[in-house]
Scaffold this active site. Structure first.
Site, mmCIF file in Angstrom:
data_model
loop_
_atom_site.group_PDB
_atom_site.id
_atom_site.type_symbol
_atom_site.label_atom_id
_atom_site.label_comp_id
_atom_site.label_asym_id
_atom_site.label_seq_id
_atom_site.Cartn_x
_atom_site.Cartn_y
_atom_site.Cartn_z
ATOM 1 N N TYR A 242 0.838 -1.202 0.000
ATOM 2 C CA TYR A 242 0.000 0.000 0.000
ATOM 3 C C TYR A 242 0.876 1.256 0.000
ATOM 4 O O TYR A 242 0.640 2.187 -0.761
ATOM 5 C CB TYR A 242 -0.928 -0.004 1.215
ATOM 6 C CG TYR A 242 -1.875 1.171 1.270
ATOM 7 C CD1 TYR A 242 -3.094 1.127 0.605
ATOM 8 C CD2 TYR A 242 -1.556 2.322 1.986
ATOM 9 C CE1 TYR A 242 -3.976 2.196 0.647
ATOM 10 C CE2 TYR A 242 -2.425 3.392 2.028
ATOM 11 C CZ TYR A 242 -3.630 3.327 1.357
ATOM 12 O OH TYR A 242 -4.499 4.398 1.395
ATOM 13 N N HIS B 255 1.378 4.087 -3.033
ATOM 14 C CA HIS B 255 1.105 5.503 -2.776
ATOM 15 C C HIS B 255 2.346 6.396 -2.852
ATOM 16 O O HIS B 255 2.232 7.615 -2.726
ATOM 17 C CB HIS B 255 0.414 5.682 -1.419
ATOM 18 C CG HIS B 255 -1.046 5.397 -1.482
ATOM 19 N ND1 HIS B 255 -1.550 4.117 -1.477
ATOM 20 C CD2 HIS B 255 -2.106 6.222 -1.578
ATOM 21 C CE1 HIS B 255 -2.860 4.176 -1.561
ATOM 22 N NE2 HIS B 255 -3.234 5.433 -1.625
ATOM 23 N N TRP C 240 -7.572 2.899 -10.413
ATOM 24 C CA TRP C 240 -6.974 3.125 -9.093
ATOM 25 C C TRP C 240 -7.803 2.418 -8.024
ATOM 26 O O TRP C 240 -7.255 1.754 -7.147
ATOM 27 C CB TRP C 240 -6.868 4.620 -8.802
ATOM 28 C CG TRP C 240 -6.266 4.914 -7.463
ATOM 29 C CD1 TRP C 240 -6.928 5.258 -6.322
ATOM 30 C CD2 TRP C 240 -4.882 4.878 -7.110
ATOM 31 N NE1 TRP C 240 -6.042 5.437 -5.284
ATOM 32 C CE2 TRP C 240 -4.768 5.200 -5.749
ATOM 33 C CE3 TRP C 240 -3.722 4.599 -7.830
ATOM 34 C CZ2 TRP C 240 -3.555 5.254 -5.081
ATOM 35 C CZ3 TRP C 240 -2.505 4.658 -7.156
ATOM 36 C CH2 TRP C 240 -2.434 4.982 -5.808
#
Length: 109
Positions: free
Chosen positions: A24, A28, A81
């Site tokens: 994650y 990001h 996304w």
């Protein structure tokens, strides 16, 4: 202020699937340029995310949260996304419903 209106601050809570923390954060590390543009065009002024274990806490400053969600629901930059996030999050967000974020209980004035 945009068009004479104050922005909204919206707090959100999401949760990662176990073992997806590093992935994650890696995803990001660089948000796709087309998603950045879509977010800004939808009225997002800032979006911050904090992580505590599997728990993610988001703070958005946005012109109109409901309008932002409507604008992004089927946006070609957001759909892939969100599909990617669905692989990492415990509960995916399909941008349906009336999500309003976490209710504010107290704030130091």
């Amino acid at each position: 202020m945009t068009h004479g209106r104050a922005s909204q601050r919206v707090a959100l809570h999401t949760r990662l699937k176990p073992g997806k923390e590093a992935e994650y954060e890696r995803v990001h590390a660089e948000i796709p340029a087309e998603l950045d543009t879509a977010l800004r065009e939808a009225g997002v002024r800032s979006w911050r995310i904090w992580r505590d274990g599997l728990d993610l806490f988001h703070l958005l400053e946005v012109d109109d949260y409901a309008a932002m969600r409507a604008a992004l629901r089927d946006h070609p930059a957001n759909v892939p996304w969100q599909a990617r996030m669905a692989e990492l999050l415990d509960v995916e967000d399909d941008y349906s419903g009336g999500d309003t974020g976490i209710g504010l209980v107290w704030e130091l004035p």
